[in-house]
Design a protein around this motif. Structure first.
Motif, short mmCIF file in Angstrom:
data_model
loop_
_atom_site.label_atom_id
_atom_site.label_comp_id
_atom_site.label_asym_id
_atom_site.label_seq_id
_atom_site.Cartn_x
_atom_site.Cartn_y
_atom_site.Cartn_z
N PRO A 68 61.63 28.48 17.81
CA PRO A 68 62.91 29.38 18.12
C PRO A 68 64.02 28.96 19.01
CG PRO A 68 61.14 30.38 19.41
CD PRO A 68 60.70 29.31 18.62
N GLU A 69 63.62 27.98 19.76
CA GLU A 69 64.55 27.24 20.60
C GLU A 69 64.75 25.82 20.54
OE1 GLU A 69 66.62 28.95 22.71
OE2 GLU A 69 65.61 31.22 22.30
N PRO A 70 66.02 25.26 20.51
CA PRO A 70 66.25 23.69 20.64
C PRO A 70 65.19 23.13 21.59
CG PRO A 70 68.27 24.95 20.58
CD PRO A 70 67.38 25.97 21.01
N PHE A 71 64.89 22.00 21.13
CA PHE A 71 64.13 21.15 22.16
C PHE A 71 64.74 20.74 23.32
CE2 PHE A 71 66.01 18.39 19.65
CZ PHE A 71 66.22 16.87 20.10
N ALA A 72 64.04 20.65 24.50
CA ALA A 72 65.00 20.31 25.78
C ALA A 72 64.55 19.16 26.51
CB ALA A 72 64.81 21.59 26.96
N ASP A 73 63.30 18.96 26.44
CA ASP A 73 62.95 17.65 27.11
C ASP A 73 61.49 17.25 26.62
OD1 ASP A 73 62.60 15.67 28.90
OD2 ASP A 73 62.60 16.82 30.81
N VAL A 74 61.69 16.16 25.82
CA VAL A 74 60.46 15.72 25.13
C VAL A 74 60.04 14.24 25.47
CG1 VAL A 74 60.17 17.51 23.34
CG2 VAL A 74 61.46 15.46 23.10
N ALA A 75 58.85 13.88 25.80
CA ALA A 75 58.65 12.45 25.93
C ALA A 75 57.60 11.91 24.96
CB ALA A 75 57.93 12.21 27.33
N GLY A 76 57.73 10.60 24.67
CA GLY A 76 57.03 9.94 23.50
C GLY A 76 56.66 8.42 23.90
N THR A 77 56.67 7.95 22.95
CA THR A 77 56.43 6.43 22.61
C THR A 77 56.53 5.85 21.26
OG1 THR A 77 53.91 6.42 22.09
CG2 THR A 77 54.36 6.27 24.50
N ILE A 78 57.19 4.49 21.40
CA ILE A 78 57.48 3.94 20.25
C ILE A 78 56.55 2.62 20.37
CG2 ILE A 78 59.73 3.17 21.23
CD1 ILE A 78 58.84 3.34 17.51
N ALA A 79 56.07 2.29 19.23
CA ALA A 79 55.26 0.99 19.30
C ALA A 79 55.40 -0.08 18.12
CB ALA A 79 53.46 1.34 19.47
N ILE A 80 55.41 -1.17 18.13
CA ILE A 80 55.20 -1.98 17.04
C ILE A 80 53.84 -2.73 16.76
CG2 ILE A 80 56.41 -4.00 15.77
CD1 ILE A 80 58.14 -1.50 15.98
N GLU A 81 53.11 -2.59 15.98
CA GLU A 81 52.01 -3.20 15.74
C GLU A 81 51.99 -4.55 14.75
OE1 GLU A 81 48.83 -0.53 14.42
OE2 GLU A 81 49.48 0.93 15.92
N ARG A 82 51.37 -5.68 15.11
CA ARG A 82 51.47 -6.78 14.09
C ARG A 82 49.94 -7.24 13.91
NH1 ARG A 82 56.19 -11.02 15.55
NH2 ARG A 82 57.22 -9.05 14.40
N GLN A 83 49.66 -7.32 12.84
CA GLN A 83 48.41 -7.96 12.80
C GLN A 83 47.28 -7.07 13.58
OE1 GLN A 83 48.44 -12.10 13.35
NE2 GLN A 83 49.55 -12.53 11.14
N ASN A 84 47.22 -5.75 13.44
CA ASN A 84 46.43 -4.75 14.33
C ASN A 84 46.56 -4.92 15.84
OD1 ASN A 84 45.45 -3.82 11.74
ND2 ASN A 84 44.32 -5.70 11.53
N ALA A 85 47.42 -5.61 16.43
CA ALA A 85 47.70 -5.69 17.47
C ALA A 85 49.20 -5.01 18.26
CB ALA A 85 47.52 -6.93 18.34
N ILE A 86 48.99 -4.41 19.32
CA ILE A 86 50.32 -4.01 19.75
C ILE A 86 51.15 -5.19 20.11
CG2 ILE A 86 51.41 -2.73 21.63
CD1 ILE A 86 50.05 -0.93 19.76
N LEU A 87 52.22 -5.23 19.57
CA LEU A 87 53.34 -6.34 19.76
C LEU A 87 54.44 -5.86 20.84
CD1 LEU A 87 54.82 -9.04 18.91
CD2 LEU A 87 56.07 -7.79 17.38
#
Length: 333
Positions: free
Chosen positions: A224-243
């Protein structure tokens, strides 16, 4: 509450996320249909679903991992007429994105770029008192509903593009009621995906750099309420490893424009209040790999995670290759 949209061999369905179970709703084939039913009955979506009929539960792990006959669809769409869904966004809402944009276009003789001026305008007037109108944010058009991709789908870099890169964001989803009133249906994880190399050539190329596919999901968050404060991650994987990996932050507390101000400036146009239409609007990014000089390659996997909004959104980058075909226009005279 989190909802997903699923497609089977013969039909599609909306399901409620309940831990590792998906509970399909027997009455609803799309969240778009669910939203209009709620409007017509003057109910909220959670109220509408309290007594909704459900079919046999599905295993979410199997669906999410592509091991089921059911597959995830974008978490919101226009099920019958994609041309009546507008995908758009607001940029320069987060300080990091403004700094990244400014760095792309910084010139020695210029101390403050146009991008930073836009961000500063937002800081000064993008969060007006409730009931007031604030400064106008940047706005861009991405396409119609045909550009939407789901969790697990490929995101295509077309042959004419200079590049393709992730933009991890939160997107608002909307329908326009029969009387022209906009309604927010829910919020979802998105990968807005655009061509940063093209944009870096000249900021006036921002518009064509945004005309690309994008992805949504897996789930739509109904709150019911707009989101105020959210944390997350962005990741790029190349050939099954975190780049490359970075923390990302979004929500009203991390933005120079309030959600209400962004929504006003999108829906103030009558064209954006056409009864029956649907809208998806991206609220801006906090970080992306291109800002740290990472260039994605064919087969790289982009993962956007905001735990508040459910499971991560994962998409593989696919490069169409080079060599454009000339598009010629035929004459009728």
């Amino acid at each position: 509450m989190h909802l997903v949209q699923l497609a089977g061999q013969e039909n599609r369905v909306v399901a409620i996320v309940d831990g590792n179970a998906l509970l399909p709703l027997s009455q609803y084939r799309s969240i778009y249909q669910l939203a209009f039913t709620a409007i017509d009955r003057a109910r909220t979506i959670p109220e509408l679903l309290q007594n909704a009929g459900m079919e046999s539960a599905l295993n979410y792990d199997e669906v999410y991992e592509g091991k089921s006959s059911w597959r995830l669809l974008p978490s919101f769409d226009h099920p019958s007429d994609p041309a009546h869904l507008t995908v758009s966004g607001t940029g320069l809402t987060h300080k990091a994105s403004a700094e990244n944009r400014a760095a792309m276009h910084q010139k020695e003789a210029v101390t403050v770029t146009d991008s930073m001026r836009m961000y500063q305008l937002g800081m000064e007037g993008g969060r007006p008192p409730q009931g007031s109108i604030g400064v106008q944010p940047e706005w861009f058009y991405k396409g119609d509903g045909s550009i939407l991709k789901a969790h697990g789908d490929e995101l295509m870099v077309p042959s004419f593009a200079d590049d393709g890169g992730e933009e991890p964001e939160i997107a608002g989803t909307y329908v326009i009621a029969r009387d022209g009133q906009p309604y927010r249906v829910g919020l979802t994880i998105g990968n807005e995906f655009s061509d940063h190399v093209m944009e870096r050539k000249n900021y006036l190329y921002l518009a064509p750099s945004k005309l690309r596919e994008c992805s949504l999901g897996p789930a739509l968050w109904i709150d019911p309420e707009p989101f105020a404060d959210v944390a997350g991650t962005i990741a790029i994987e190349r050939q099954n490893a975190i780049l490359w990996k970075a923390k990302i932050y979004s929500g009203g507390n991390n933005m120079c424009h309030s959600i209400a101000n962004i929504e006003h400036h999108h829906f103030k146009y009558e064209l954006h209040r056409r009864p029956g239409d649907a809208h998806i609007h991206f609220f801006g990014a906090d970080a992306f790999s291109f800002g740290e000089n990472v260039r994605l390659q064919d087969g790289d996997v982009m993962e956007v995670s905001f735990p508040t909004f459910g499971r991560p959104l994962r998409n593989t980058l696919k490069i169409a290759g080079k060599g454009q075909n000339l598009i010629s226009v035929q004459r009728l005279s």
